[in-house]
Design an enzyme around this catalytic site. Structure first.
Site, short mmCIF file in Angstrom:
data_model
loop_
_atom_site.label_atom_id
_atom_site.label_comp_id
_atom_site.label_asym_id
_atom_site.label_seq_id
_atom_site.Cartn_x
_atom_site.Cartn_y
_atom_site.Cartn_z
N PRO A 2 8.83 1.39 6.35
CG PRO A 2 11.10 1.26 5.34
CD PRO A 2 9.45 0.60 5.17
CD GLU A 3 5.66 6.05 8.96
OE1 GLU A 3 5.52 6.73 9.73
OE2 GLU A 3 4.88 5.42 8.26
CE LYS A 60 9.63 8.53 5.03
NZ LYS A 60 8.37 8.35 4.62
CE1 TYR A 107 11.97 -11.13 -2.50
CE2 TYR A 107 12.09 -12.49 -0.45
CZ TYR A 107 11.31 -12.01 -1.61
OH TYR A 107 10.49 -12.93 -1.71
NE ARG A 126 5.22 -3.53 -2.87
CZ ARG A 126 4.33 -2.70 -2.46
NH1 ARG A 126 3.89 -2.27 -1.46
NH2 ARG A 126 3.72 -2.16 -3.46
CE LYS A 167 5.06 25.54 5.32
NZ LYS A 167 5.91 25.60 4.12
CG ASN A 186 -0.28 6.63 5.72
OD1 ASN A 186 -0.75 7.78 5.69
ND2 ASN A 186 -0.91 5.47 5.18
#
Length: 408
Positions: A2-3, A60, A107, A126, A167, A186
């Site tokens: 999840p983002e 997030k 869960y 997880r 940067k 990602n």
């Protein structure tokens, strides 16, 4: 994983369905890997009877503001997800709980029932998520350490360009850095870089102002488009690279263009070499850099495997089979010698019994050759000696008998 869009969709669902309602029942999982810094019983007692006033998000992370502190805070991790019974909340592959599954899910880490009967659950398959009870979530890590939110606190083009110019790291790694800009993970990083036509390994400081402006625009558009469809990935535009990110190398394409996979920012990264090219000094270095050698017998189509650091299943099986074959060959070469030694050992035992063992254990070639002969039926020296002795005894016996007859 999840983002920002997935977590924001969950926050909006809570805002729409749970605000102003009192918690009449709570069940907190006895899982100290996920439930961080407080016991399950203390957590349950703390939220029971409280009213949900609002739901907030940064990056997030999400937290609920109750009518008094402390407040439940959720760091989603790899598979964290919010579910509201009877309400469609965004689902994503690794965390989806089916309607036919038990409720609350096995869960579930945080479960509350509200005074109108509505039920809210935070699940984590997880167990990489963190659920905390905090007096002021924004003043302590991880939220206090986050950079500006990609949706709520967008930079101007000048601010973005100026910050990138300082940067020296690759642009993909920088976008994943939550202390620089929060909420991008990602898949969003891959998507915005693809749409902005920027190579994931391009150094941030080397980007032109035009590229910086394009990238900032793509970040805004991708996040807003994802939110328009409630972060339901099945409704993302078909020309997004998102839909091909999990396909195998050589079989991944977007708009007819091949997708390659590399590691950037420590993560597997999908990009289109035809559109996302290294620029400036990096381009020159890339041209001069020798290409990785593909192991003998491998097809050139497996180049992606070496770029991504992954081995295909079939290659793994082939390597394993080669190892087994070599072991069998090695064992095959050793079988004869041990058996030869074993036969020699038996012969030595016989010789030991006779008291005539002259073997020093050196295992000469001659001895090795004698063993098969023994097996083929030819007698050993000891047996030959016994046979000669027996023969002599018979001859003597025969000579003695006639002499007795003459005596008579």
């Amino acid at each position: 994983m999840p983002e920002l869009p997935e977590v924001e969709a969950a926050r909006r669902a809570i805002e729409e369905h749970c605000i102003g309602k009192k918690i009449v029942k709570s069940i907190i999982a006895d899982d100290n890997k996920v439930i961080d810094g407080v016991s399950a019983s203390d957590f349950e007692a703390s939220v029971l009877g409280k009213t949900i006033l609002s739901a907030h998000r940064k990056g997030k992370n999400l937290w609920l503001r109750l009518d008094s502190p402390p407040f439940p805070s959720f760091q989603f991790g790899m598979t964290g997800a919010i579910y509201i019974k009877g309400v469609a909340v965004t689902q994503y592959k690794r965390s989806a709980v089916k309607d036919t599954d038990e409720w609350p899910s096995k869960y579930s880490k945080f479960f509350v029932e509200l005074d109108d009967g509505l039920e809210l659950s935070f699940t984590d398959k997880r167990r990489f998520a963190k659920v905390r009870l905090l007096n002021d979530p924004t003043s302590v890590p991880p939220i206090s350490e986050l950079g500006p939110d990609a949706l709520l606190e967008p930079m101007t083009v000048d601010e973005f360009t100026d910050s990138l110019s300082k940067k020296k790291i690759t642009i993909k790694a920088l976008l994943l850095d939550q202390s620089y800009i929060s909420g991008i993970g990602n898949w969003i990083a891959d998507e915005v870089l693809y749409q902005a036509k920027i190579h994931p390994l391009q150094t941030a400081a080397s980007l032109s102002k035009k590229s910086c402006a394009t990238l900032l625009k793509c970040i805004k558009e991708v996040i807003e488009k994802a939110l328009e469809v409630g972060a339901d990935s099945s409704q993302f535009p078909s020309n997004w690279i998102f839909h091909s990110r999990e396909k195998k190398p050589g079989k991944a394409f977007v708009d007819g263009k091949k997708i390659d996979f590399i590691t950037a920012g420590g993560r597997t990264t999908a990009y289109v070499p035809e559109l996302q090219k290294l620029n400036g000094v990096q381009a020159a270095k890339a041209v001069g850099k020798p290409r990785k050698q593909v192991p003998k017998g491998e097809d050139s189509k497996d180049d992606d495997k070496y770029n991504s650091g992954d081995e295909s299943e079939s290659d793994g099986e082939e390597i394993a089979e080669n190892v087994k074959s070599k072991k069998r060959q090695k064992l095959g070469g050793q079988v004869k010698q041990p058996s030869s030694r074993k036969r020699k050992s038996k012969e030595s035992d016989t010789e030991d019994d006779d008291g005539g063992n002259d073997d020093d254990g050196s295992g000469s070639d001659d001895n090795a050759e004698e063993a098969p002969k023994t097996k083929s039926g030819k007698v050993t020296k000891n047996k030959q000696a016994k046979a000669v002795t027996t023969s002599k005894e018979k001859v003597i016996s025969q000579k003695v008998k006639p002499s007795k007859k003459k005596a008579k």
